[in-house]
Design a protein around this motif. Structure first.
Motif, mmCIF file in Angstrom:
data_model
loop_
_atom_site.group_PDB
_atom_site.id
_atom_site.type_symbol
_atom_site.label_atom_id
_atom_site.label_comp_id
_atom_site.label_asym_id
_atom_site.label_seq_id
_atom_site.Cartn_x
_atom_site.Cartn_y
_atom_site.Cartn_z
ATOM 1 N N VAL A 125 60.932 -39.552 28.960
ATOM 2 C CA VAL A 125 60.695 -38.847 27.692
ATOM 3 C C VAL A 125 61.869 -39.036 26.745
ATOM 4 C CG1 VAL A 125 60.421 -36.569 26.635
ATOM 5 C CG2 VAL A 125 59.116 -37.156 28.674
ATOM 6 N N THR A 126 63.096 -38.837 27.243
ATOM 7 C CA THR A 126 64.266 -38.979 26.380
ATOM 8 C C THR A 126 64.394 -40.404 25.843
ATOM 9 O OG1 THR A 126 65.666 -39.383 28.316
ATOM 10 C CG2 THR A 126 65.531 -37.118 27.501
ATOM 11 N N THR A 127 64.113 -41.386 26.694
ATOM 12 C CA THR A 127 64.184 -42.784 26.258
ATOM 13 C C THR A 127 63.167 -43.069 25.169
ATOM 14 O OG1 THR A 127 64.949 -43.491 28.442
ATOM 15 C CG2 THR A 127 64.010 -45.183 27.011
ATOM 16 N N PHE A 128 61.947 -42.582 25.351
ATOM 17 C CA PHE A 128 60.893 -42.816 24.361
ATOM 18 C C PHE A 128 61.242 -42.160 23.030
ATOM 19 C CE2 PHE A 128 57.021 -41.251 22.265
ATOM 20 C CZ PHE A 128 56.390 -42.459 22.004
ATOM 21 N N LEU A 129 61.676 -40.900 23.070
ATOM 22 C CA LEU A 129 61.994 -40.191 21.831
ATOM 23 C C LEU A 129 63.143 -40.858 21.082
ATOM 24 C CD1 LEU A 129 61.753 -36.463 22.985
ATOM 25 C CD2 LEU A 129 60.121 -37.715 21.559
ATOM 26 N N ALA A 130 64.171 -41.260 21.814
ATOM 27 C CA ALA A 130 65.326 -41.880 21.167
ATOM 28 C C ALA A 130 64.969 -43.238 20.568
ATOM 29 C CB ALA A 130 66.464 -42.016 22.165
ATOM 30 N N ALA A 148 67.183 -27.876 19.239
ATOM 31 C CA ALA A 148 66.952 -29.242 19.707
ATOM 32 C C ALA A 148 68.046 -29.678 20.679
ATOM 33 C CB ALA A 148 66.891 -30.199 18.521
ATOM 34 N N LEU A 149 69.289 -29.295 20.395
ATOM 35 C CA LEU A 149 70.383 -29.605 21.312
ATOM 36 C C LEU A 149 70.145 -28.962 22.681
ATOM 37 C CD1 LEU A 149 73.545 -29.336 19.052
ATOM 38 C CD2 LEU A 149 72.992 -31.251 20.561
ATOM 39 N N MET A 158 67.218 -31.658 29.234
ATOM 40 C CA MET A 158 66.549 -32.855 29.740
ATOM 41 C C MET A 158 67.541 -33.845 30.333
ATOM 42 S SD MET A 158 63.304 -33.678 27.238
ATOM 43 C CE MET A 158 64.251 -34.046 25.776
ATOM 44 N N GLU A 159 68.805 -33.740 29.935
ATOM 45 C CA GLU A 159 69.821 -34.654 30.457
ATOM 46 C C GLU A 159 70.512 -34.127 31.718
ATOM 47 O OE1 GLU A 159 72.401 -35.241 27.105
ATOM 48 O OE2 GLU A 159 71.425 -37.125 26.553
#
Length: 555
Positions: A26-31, A392-393, A399-400
Motif C-alpha cells: 500500500v505504501t509503495t503504491f501510494l508513494a 496523515a503522518l 504503516m511503516e
C-alpha cells in the motif's frame, strides 16, 4: 513439545509477514502514484461540492460578498470588515453574466445585503447567478489541496502528501465552506500557502522565495483580516518550538536573521504592492488603501464589542474560551480526531520537523481561544490544513512500523472507512455536519453557520408546496425576500409566545440564538417551540409544525 510450540508460532509469524507485506504494498503504491491519486481525490471532492449548488439557497453572508465583489469590478471598494479577494472571485461569474450594481444607497452592511439580494433575484436567474458565484470559490479549494500536498511531499514524502489530501478533501466542514460564495475557503488556501512559503524562505532566503513569501502573505491578507493575527501566532509558536528543540546560540540566530534581511525587505515590498493593488491603488486620508485600515479597525471594534453567539444552550456576546475546542470536537469526524490525536502524540515524542503543522494549526486555535466573535468552525477553518498533515503522518508512520502488529492493517482500514462513510453519508449537508458526539439534537450545542445559516429554504418551499399550504408563519434567517423568489405561499411573521393556526416553520438559529434576543429583556416569556413537540425536520436547519385552528398548545 518444543516442536509443537514452534509449529504454533509459524501461523502467527506468517500472518505478521503477510500483514507487513500488504502494508508495504500500500505504501509503495501510494508513494509512486501520489500525484495521480491526489488529482483524482480533488476531482471527486469538486464534483461533490458542485452537487450542493442547486440544493441550497443563499446563506446569510453570500449576498453581501457578491454585492461587494460586483462593486469592486465596477471600481468601488466596500469599506467593511472583509477584504476583496474572495468577493471578487465570487462576483466574476455573475459579472460576466451581466449582473451589475442595483444602485442601493450605501449606508451600512444591511444595505449591501439588500444590494446583493437584488443582484441574485434580478432577471429571474437566481440559481444560475448563485451557482456562478459559488464556482468562483472552488479554485481556492484546489489551492488549499495543493498546499496540503506540497507541504506533505516536501517535508514528509509523497505518500504522506496523498494521504493528507484524502483526509482534507473528505472533511465535511471543508467541503461545506468550499461550496459557498464566502471568504473562509480563500483564507484557508492562502494562509496555508503563506505559511508554507515562509518555511521555504527561511530555509532558502533567495530573492525568488522572498517574492513568493510576500505575494502569498498579501493574498492571505486580501482573503481575510484574521491573517494578521493567525499568521503571527503560528509563526511565533513555530519559533518558540524551534528554540526549545534546537537551542541555537544567540550568535547563530543573529547571523541567520542578518542574512535574511534583504529578501525579507523584498517580501515586504511585494506584499505591500499586492495588497494596495487589491484595493485598486486607492488613496485617502493621507493613507494608501484606506479601506484596509478602516476594515481592520472595524474588526477590532467588533471583537471588542463581541458578537451574539450560542453554545451548549447558552447565549451571550462575549464568547467563551472553549467555543472553538467544542466546535472542533463535534464538527470533525471522530475517525479523523483519533488519527489526529495519534499524530500529535507521535510528533511530541519523536519528530524534529513534523511539529510545524501542529504549530500552524495550534497558533490559529490559540487566537480563537481569545476571540469574542464565536460564530462557527469557518472562522478557524485553516486549522484543517495542519491537522490533515498530522493525521496523515500518524497513518503513514503506523504503516511503516516494523514489525507491524496483526491488528494494524484492519484497524487503519476501519478508521479510514469510518471517515469516508461519515463524509459520504452526510452529502449534501456538509455545512451542517456533526459527528456522533452531537447526537440527534445538535442545535443544543451549536447553531448559526455550523448548522443553520439559512440554507434550507428551498427545501421548505418544496415541502410547503407538497402540503398545499395556503400560508406559513415563518421568520427566515436568510433574506426575507427570498421566500417570494422561491415560490413560498404568503409568509406571516412569527410570534415569539405562541404559534399561529396552520403551518409554522422556524429556523434553528432564529429559535436558539438570534430570535431569542427579543426575550432577553422579557425573561418571563418563553418561545413557543420550547413547549412544542419535535416537529418535522426540513433539511438540517428548519423545523416545521402544523396546528389545526383549535389545537394551539396552551401556555
Amino acid at each position: 513439545m518444543a516442536q509443537h510450540k514452534q509449529q504454533k508460532r509459524r501461523p502467527a509469524a506468517a500472518a505478521g509477514s503477510s500483514n507487513l507485506g500488504r502494508l508495504a504494498a500500500v505504501t509503495t503504491f501510494l508513494a509512486s502514484r501520489s500525484r495521480t491519486i491526489a488529482v483524482v481525490l480533488v476531482a471527486i471532492a469538486s464534483l461533490r461540492i458542485a452537487a450542493t449548488y442547486p440544493v441550497f439557497n443563499q446563506t446569510f453572508d453570500e449576498p453581501l460578498h457578491i454585492a461587494c465583489g460586483v462593486e469592486w469590478l465596477g471600481s468601488v471598494v466596500c469599506a467593511d470588515e472583509t477584504p476583496p479577494l474572495a468577493r471578487v472571485a465570487a462576483a466574476a461569474g455573475p459579472y460576466l453574466l451581466g449582473v451589475r450594481s442595483k444602485g442601493t444607497p450605501y449606508r451600512d452592511m444591511d444595505s449591501e445585503y439588500k444590494e446583493g439580494a437584488a443582484m441574485l433575484y434580478g432577471g429571474h436567474r437566481y440559481d444560475l447567478t448563485l451557482a456562478l458565484a459559488r464556482v468562483g470559490i472552488l479554485p481556492f479549494f484546489w489551492i488549499a489541496c495543493l498546499v496540503v500536498y506540497q507541504w506533505g511531499k516536501r517535508y514528509y514524502g509523497a505518500g504522506v502528501a496523498v494521504v493528507a489530501v484524502f483526509l482534507f478533501s473528505f472533511l465535511p466542514p471543508v467541503l461545506g465552506h468550499a461550496g459557498l460564495a464566502t471568504v473562509d475557503m480563500a483564507l484557508t488556501a492562502f494562509l496555508g500557502t503563506a505559511f508554507l512559503s515562509a518555511l521555504i524562505w527561511v530555509e532558502q532566503p533567495t530573492p525568488k522565495h522572498g517574492v513568493l513569501f510576500g505575494a502569498m502573505t498579501a493574498l492571505a491578507i486580501l482573503s481575510k483580516y484574521s491573517t494578521l493575527v493567525f499568521f503571527p501566532a503560528s509563526a511565533a509558536l513555530s519559533l518558540i518550538w524551534y528554540l526549545a528543540a534546537e537551542r541555537p546560540s544567540p550568535g547563530s540566530l543573529a547571523g541567520a536573521a542578518a542574512r535574511r534581511i534583504p529578501s525579507l525587505a523584498l517580501a515586504v515590498f511585494t506584499a505591500v504592492a499586492i495588497v494596495w493593488a487589491g484595493y485598486r491603488f486607492s488613496y485617502g486620508g493621507g493613507l494608501p488603501a484606506p479601506q484596509l485600515f478602516g476594515g481592520i479597525r472595524m474588526v477590532m471594534e467588533h471583537n471588542t464589542g463581541g458578537h451574539y453567539a450560542y453554545l451548549l444552550g447558552q447565549r451571550g456576546i462575549n464568547g467563551w474560551w472553549y467555543f472553538y475546542p467544542v466546535v472542533l470536537a463535534v464538527k470533525t469526524p471522530l475517525a479523523f480526531l483519533l488519527l489526529l490525536a495519534t499524530g500529535g502524540v507521535w510528533v511530541l515524542r519523536n519528530s524534529r520537523t513534523a511539529w510545524l503543522p501542529l504549530a500552524f494549526s495550534g497558533g490559529i486555535l490559540l487566537v480563537g481561544l481569545f476571540s469574542r466573535i464565536n460564530i462557527g468552525v469557518r472562522h478557524i477553518l485553516p486549522v484543517y490544513v495542519g491537522f490533515s498533515l498530522l493525521a496523515a503522518l500518524a497513518i503513514w508512520r503506523m504503516m511503516e512500523l516494523r514489525p507491524a502488529p496483526k491488528w494494524l492493517g484492519s484497524g487503519l482500514a476501519l478508521l479510514l472507512i469510518w471517515m469516508t462513510a461519515s463524509s459520504l453519508w452526510t452529502h449534501p449537508d456538509y455545512l451542517a455536519y456533526f459527528n456522533e458526539l452531537a447526537g440527534s439534537r445538535p442545535e443544543q450545542i451549536l447553531v448559526d453557520s455550523d448548522l443553520d445559516w439559512g440554507q434550507d429554504m428551498k427545501r421548505l418551499a418544496r415541502r410547503l408546496r407538497e402540503a398545499g399550504a395556503a400560508y406559513v408563519t415563518f421568520t427566515p434567517f436568510a433574506d426575507q425576500g427570498l421566500a417570494q423568489e422561491l415560490g413560498f405561499p404568503p409568509v406571516r411573521a412569527s410570534d415569539v409566545p405562541s404559534p399561529s393556526p396552520g403551518w409554522n416553520a422556524i429556523s434553528l438559529t432564529q429559535w436558539k440564538a438570534r430570535r431569542l434576543r427579543l426575550l432577553d429583556t422579557h425573561p418571563e416569556v418563553t418561545a413557543w417551540p420550547d413547549l412544542a413537540g419535535p416537529g418535522e425536520r426540513i433539511g438540517r436547519g428548519i423545523v416545521l409544525w402544523y396546528y389545526p385552528p383549535a389545537s394551539i398548545p396552551e401556555r
